[in-house]
Scaffold this motif. Structure first.
Motif, PDB file in Angstrom:
ATOM      1  N   THR A   1       0.833  -1.208   0.000  1.00  0.00           N
ATOM      2  CA  THR A   1       0.000   0.000   0.000  1.00  0.00           C
ATOM      3  C   THR A   1       0.867   1.257   0.000  1.00  0.00           C
ATOM      4  OG1 THR A   1      -0.145  -0.032   2.417  1.00  0.00           O
ATOM      5  CG2 THR A   1      -1.881  -1.190   1.208  1.00  0.00           C
ATOM      6  N   PHE A   2       2.141   1.103   0.359  1.00  0.00           N
ATOM      7  CA  PHE A   2       3.053   2.250   0.395  1.00  0.00           C
ATOM      8  C   PHE A   2       3.318   2.801  -0.996  1.00  0.00           C
ATOM      9  CE2 PHE A   2       7.495   3.727   0.000  1.00  0.00           C
ATOM     10  CZ  PHE A   2       7.452   4.842   0.821  1.00  0.00           C
ATOM     11  N   ASN A   3       3.537   1.888  -1.979  1.00  0.00           N
ATOM     12  CA  ASN A   3       3.916   2.356  -3.315  1.00  0.00           C
ATOM     13  C   ASN A   3       3.210   1.623  -4.462  1.00  0.00           C
ATOM     14  OD1 ASN A   3       5.210  -0.115  -3.244  1.00  0.00           O
ATOM     15  ND2 ASN A   3       7.283   0.744  -3.115  1.00  0.00           N
ATOM     16  N   GLY A   4       2.346   0.671  -4.137  1.00  0.00           N
ATOM     17  CA  GLY A   4       1.608  -0.041  -5.173  1.00  0.00           C
ATOM     18  C   GLY A   4       2.412  -1.081  -5.917  1.00  0.00           C
ATOM     19  N   LYS A   5       3.663  -1.323  -5.528  1.00  0.00           N
ATOM     20  CA  LYS A   5       4.517  -2.292  -6.216  1.00  0.00           C
ATOM     21  C   LYS A   5       4.261  -3.706  -5.699  1.00  0.00           C
ATOM     22  CE  LYS A   5       8.842  -1.379  -6.844  1.00  0.00           C
ATOM     23  NZ  LYS A   5      10.258  -0.976  -6.630  1.00  0.00           N
ATOM     24  N   ALA A   6       4.611  -4.686  -6.530  1.00  0.00           N
ATOM     25  CA  ALA A   6       4.418  -6.094  -6.185  1.00  0.00           C
ATOM     26  C   ALA A   6       5.674  -6.667  -5.528  1.00  0.00           C
ATOM     27  CB  ALA A   6       4.068  -6.898  -7.429  1.00  0.00           C
ATOM     28  N   TYR A   7       5.459  -7.457  -4.485  1.00  0.00           N
ATOM     29  CA  TYR A   7       6.557  -8.054  -3.735  1.00  0.00           C
ATOM     30  C   TYR A   7       6.276  -9.526  -3.475  1.00  0.00           C
ATOM     31  CZ  TYR A   7       8.191  -3.300  -2.777  1.00  0.00           C
ATOM     32  OH  TYR A   7       8.655  -2.014  -2.915  1.00  0.00           O
ATOM     33  N   LYS A   8       7.311 -10.217  -3.017  1.00  0.00           N
ATOM     34  CA  LYS A   8       7.177 -11.586  -2.533  1.00  0.00           C
ATOM     35  C   LYS A   8       7.850 -11.677  -1.174  1.00  0.00           C
ATOM     36  CE  LYS A   8      11.296 -13.032  -5.137  1.00  0.00           C
ATOM     37  NZ  LYS A   8      11.837 -13.929  -6.175  1.00  0.00           N
ATOM     38  N   GLN A   9       7.430 -12.642  -0.390  1.00  0.00           N
ATOM     39  CA  GLN A   9       8.027 -12.821   0.925  1.00  0.00           C
ATOM     40  C   GLN A   9       9.432 -13.406   0.823  1.00  0.00           C
ATOM     41  OE1 GLN A   9       4.547 -15.271   2.202  1.00  0.00           O
ATOM     42  NE2 GLN A   9       4.860 -14.247   4.182  1.00  0.00           N
ATOM     43  N   CYS A  10      10.298 -12.980   1.706  1.00  0.00           N
ATOM     44  CA  CYS A  10      11.561 -13.683   1.917  1.00  0.00           C
ATOM     45  C   CYS A  10      11.206 -15.133   2.240  1.00  0.00           C
ATOM     46  CB  CYS A  10      12.327 -13.038   3.067  1.00  0.00           C
ATOM     47  SG  CYS A  10      13.753 -13.975   3.674  1.00  0.00           S
ATOM     48  N   ALA A  11      12.004 -16.077   1.778  1.00  0.00           N
ATOM     49  CA  ALA A  11      11.715 -17.493   2.019  1.00  0.00           C
ATOM     50  C   ALA A  11      11.600 -17.801   3.511  1.00  0.00           C
ATOM     51  CB  ALA A  11      12.789 -18.362   1.377  1.00  0.00           C
ATOM     52  N   ASN A  12      12.390 -17.120   4.332  1.00  0.00           N
ATOM     53  CA  ASN A  12      12.309 -17.349   5.772  1.00  0.00           C
ATOM     54  C   ASN A  12      11.046 -16.751   6.386  1.00  0.00           C
ATOM     55  OD1 ASN A  12      14.677 -18.812   5.986  1.00  0.00           O
ATOM     56  ND2 ASN A  12      15.944 -17.044   6.505  1.00  0.00           N
ATOM     57  N   TYR A  13      10.418 -15.827   5.670  1.00  0.00           N
ATOM     58  CA  TYR A  13       9.126 -15.280   6.072  1.00  0.00           C
ATOM     59  C   TYR A  13       8.021 -16.261   5.674  1.00  0.00           C
ATOM     60  CZ  TYR A  13       5.661 -11.447   6.744  1.00  0.00           C
ATOM     61  OH  TYR A  13       4.631 -10.650   7.164  1.00  0.00           O
ATOM     62  N   ALA A  14       8.042 -16.692   4.430  1.00  0.00           N
ATOM     63  CA  ALA A  14       6.994 -17.558   3.900  1.00  0.00           C
ATOM     64  C   ALA A  14       7.002 -18.949   4.545  1.00  0.00           C
ATOM     65  CB  ALA A  14       7.145 -17.694   2.386  1.00  0.00           C
ATOM     66  N   ASP A  15       8.180 -19.509   4.766  1.00  0.00           N
ATOM     67  CA  ASP A  15       8.277 -20.902   5.212  1.00  0.00           C
ATOM     68  C   ASP A  15       8.322 -21.068   6.729  1.00  0.00           C
ATOM     69  OD1 ASP A  15       8.393 -21.478   2.529  1.00  0.00           O
ATOM     70  OD2 ASP A  15      10.581 -21.675   2.479  1.00  0.00           O
ATOM     71  N   LEU A  16       8.985 -20.126   7.429  1.00  0.00           N
ATOM     72  CA  LEU A  16       9.232 -20.320   8.857  1.00  0.00           C
ATOM     73  C   LEU A  16       8.770 -19.160   9.735  1.00  0.00           C
ATOM     74  CD1 LEU A  16      12.843 -21.747   8.433  1.00  0.00           C
ATOM     75  CD2 LEU A  16      10.849 -23.049   9.158  1.00  0.00           C
ATOM     76  N   ASN A  17       8.345 -18.069   9.109  1.00  0.00           N
ATOM     77  CA  ASN A  17       7.932 -16.871   9.850  1.00  0.00           C
ATOM     78  C   ASN A  17       9.060 -16.351  10.747  1.00  0.00           C
ATOM     79  OD1 ASN A  17       5.912 -14.929  10.125  1.00  0.00           O
ATOM     80  ND2 ASN A  17       5.171 -15.811  12.043  1.00  0.00           N
ATOM     81  N   ILE A  18      10.295 -16.525  10.280  1.00  0.00           N
ATOM     82  CA  ILE A  18      11.469 -16.034  11.005  1.00  0.00           C
ATOM     83  C   ILE A  18      11.737 -14.579  10.644  1.00  0.00           C
ATOM     84  CG2 ILE A  18      14.006 -16.229  11.036  1.00  0.00           C
ATOM     85  CD1 ILE A  18      12.645 -18.219  12.842  1.00  0.00           C
ATOM     86  N   CYS A  19      11.300 -14.177   9.464  1.00  0.00           N
ATOM     87  CA  CYS A  19      11.589 -12.862   8.899  1.00  0.00           C
ATOM     88  C   CYS A  19      10.285 -12.119   8.638  1.00  0.00           C
ATOM     89  CB  CYS A  19      12.380 -13.071   7.599  1.00  0.00           C
ATOM     90  SG  CYS A  19      12.906 -11.563   6.755  1.00  0.00           S
ATOM     91  N   ASN A  20      10.367 -10.814   8.395  1.00  0.00           N
ATOM     92  CA  ASN A  20       9.180 -10.056   7.950  1.00  0.00           C
ATOM     93  C   ASN A  20       9.538  -9.114   6.799  1.00  0.00           C
ATOM     94  OD1 ASN A  20      10.617  -8.122   9.440  1.00  0.00           O
ATOM     95  ND2 ASN A  20       8.757  -7.079  10.119  1.00  0.00           N
ATOM     96  N   TRP A  21      10.573  -9.483   6.028  1.00  0.00           N
ATOM     97  CA  TRP A  21      11.013  -8.631   4.918  1.00  0.00           C
ATOM     98  C   TRP A  21      10.465  -9.139   3.590  1.00  0.00           C
ATOM     99  CZ3 TRP A  21      16.588  -6.287   5.411  1.00  0.00           C
ATOM    100  CH2 TRP A  21      16.660  -5.521   6.584  1.00  0.00           C
ATOM    101  N   LEU A  22      10.228  -8.187   2.683  1.00  0.00           N
ATOM    102  CA  LEU A  22       9.692  -8.480   1.357  1.00  0.00           C
ATOM    103  C   LEU A  22      10.696  -8.099   0.281  1.00  0.00           C
ATOM    104  CD1 LEU A  22       6.065  -7.072   1.874  1.00  0.00           C
ATOM    105  CD2 LEU A  22       6.820  -9.448   2.097  1.00  0.00           C
ATOM    106  N   ILE A  23      10.694  -8.873  -0.794  1.00  0.00           N
ATOM    107  CA  ILE A  23      11.621  -8.686  -1.913  1.00  0.00           C
ATOM    108  C   ILE A  23      10.811  -8.295  -3.140  1.00  0.00           C
ATOM    109  CG2 ILE A  23      13.457  -9.782  -3.257  1.00  0.00           C
ATOM    110  CD1 ILE A  23      13.455 -12.006  -1.045  1.00  0.00           C
ATOM    111  N   PRO A  24      11.295  -7.364  -3.960  1.00  0.00           N
ATOM    112  CA  PRO A  24      10.576  -7.047  -5.199  1.00  0.00           C
ATOM    113  C   PRO A  24      10.264  -8.322  -5.994  1.00  0.00           C
ATOM    114  CG  PRO A  24      12.329  -5.460  -4.863  1.00  0.00           C
ATOM    115  CD  PRO A  24      12.492  -6.519  -3.791  1.00  0.00           C
ATOM    116  N   LEU A  25       9.066  -8.390  -6.539  1.00  0.00           N
ATOM    117  CA  LEU A  25       8.601  -9.601  -7.200  1.00  0.00           C
ATOM    118  C   LEU A  25       9.517 -10.035  -8.344  1.00  0.00           C
ATOM    119  CD1 LEU A  25       6.340 -11.712  -7.337  1.00  0.00           C
ATOM    120  CD2 LEU A  25       5.132 -10.198  -8.936  1.00  0.00           C
TER     121      LEU A  25
END
Length: 358
Positions: free
Chosen positions: A49-73
């Motif tokens: 919602t900050f900039n309207g760009k598409a992102y994907k979760q860091c693998a450690n966010y998606a798989d283990l919820n260890i992270c909360n960072w997003l990477i450009p799609l």
């Protein structure tokens, strides 16, 4: 550390992965360096919602919820900038290790955020042999010959070597860290403090080791060519140098010039990060709002009476006096149990100029 706002108006913080008001997923946008709430589209992509760009979760966010960072799609990376720096993780088959690893990564993300804000180079060992990496290791235990009591077979030493930062997993356990603090007679020992200190050793290699400012470093901190192991043994056998309060930021800093640098570096990161937080909350002391040293237009000149450094020291002195008084009122230890002597100010100024020159 800054705070952010969800599109619903709720406040978001650096560690959030969910807006507790509107239930939108939240992540740190690695390209924009901000926390943002997101909407997930029909393709499963996170739309910030900050900039309207598409992102994907860091693998450690998606798989283990260890992270909360997003990477450009469109990035080929599966791990975010911070997680990609981790070379060795704890054994996740052991109880509590997932929780302890999470704390390690959270502290590292805090460090990486500050390093990015300062414009310092962050290059992983996957990109360069002299790059940076982290190992999170635990002491090796063995069962005693008689009975079921476990004893330590091999102890992991927290430290830095050739760009590899190793941190003992027990530093992520509050009770064990406090036990070590008492054993080592330290008034301050935190997980983020370890990350900041050890990063100082890495950045000494990057910023000082082969630079024209090496002579000035030796004038201020001492000659780093003196034998480190002998200095270490002398420190633990005889204690800190008697005159350390007059020339060092901490007792441990008197052990060797490298440790003096790393301790002073850590304090510089303490200062700029905490002052950013104070500024974000509009903290005003003596009718003056505390400045944020992590913004591009922070006042600076290339003179000895550097305006930005004077502001940094003055604001830090005011803020830590307040923090210590508040802690005292709550019956807690000082938040900042240190006194910055004139020699340490010179050393902090040296680091300040190095960082501002990047």
């Amino acid at each position: 550390m800054k705070k952010y706002q969800c599109t619903c108006g709720n406040t978001l913080y650096f560690t959030n992965s969910l807006c507790l008001s509107c239930q939108r997923p939240v992540g740190f946008l690695t390209d924009a360096q901000v926390i943002s709430s997101c909407d997930i589209n029909s393709d499963g992509h996170w739309i910030a919602t900050f900039n309207g760009k598409a992102y994907k979760q860091c693998a450690n966010y998606a798989d283990l919820n260890i992270c909360n960072w997003l990477i450009p799609l469109d990035s080929a990376d599966s791990l975010c900038q911070s997680c990609a720096l981790t070379e060795t993780i704890p054994d996740l088959s052991k109880p509590d290790n997932l929780k302890l690893w999470f704390r390690m990564e959270q502290a590292k993300r805090h460090l990486v955020y500050t390093l990015n804000k300062l414009g310092l180079p962050i290059i992983g060992k996957a990109q360069a042999s002299d790059g940076l990496s982290f190992r999170f290791l635990e002491d090796e235990l063995e069962e005693a010959l008689y009975g079921r009591e476990l004893t330590i077979k091999n102890t992991v030493t927290t430290g830095h070597s050739n760009g590899v930062i190793t941190i003992n997993l027990k530093e992520a356990e509050e009770t064990k860290r406090l036990e070590m603090r008492e054993k080592m007679n330290e008034r301050y020992r935190t997980l983020i403090g370890h990350f900041r200190h050890e990063s100082g050793h890495y950045y000494w290699d990057i910023l000082v080791k082969h630079s024209p400012c090496l002579d000035e470093f030796r004038r201020l901190f001492g000659d780093e060519r003196q034998d480190y192991q002998q200095s270490l043994e002398r420190y633990y056998n005889e204690g800190p140098a008697a005159d350390w309060p007059d020339r060092c930021i901490s007792a441990y800093a008197s052990m060797h010039p490298w440790e003096d640098w790393a301790e002073t570096w850590a304090h510089y990161l303490h200062m700029v990060d905490t002052l950013e937080s104070a500024n974000e909350y509009g903290t005003s002391l003596e009718n003056k709002t505390l400045a944020n040293p992590l913004i591009d237009d922070y006042p600076h000149t290339a003179t000895f009476n550097d305006e930005s450094f004077n502001t940094l020291i003055e604001d830090w002195d005011k803020l830590t006096n307040l923090l210590n008084a508040l802690n005292s009122s709550m019956g807690l230890d000082d938040a900042y149990p240190f006194v910055i002597n004139e020699r340490s100010k010179e050393k902090l100024y040296f680091i300040h100029l190095l960082v501002r020159a990047i």
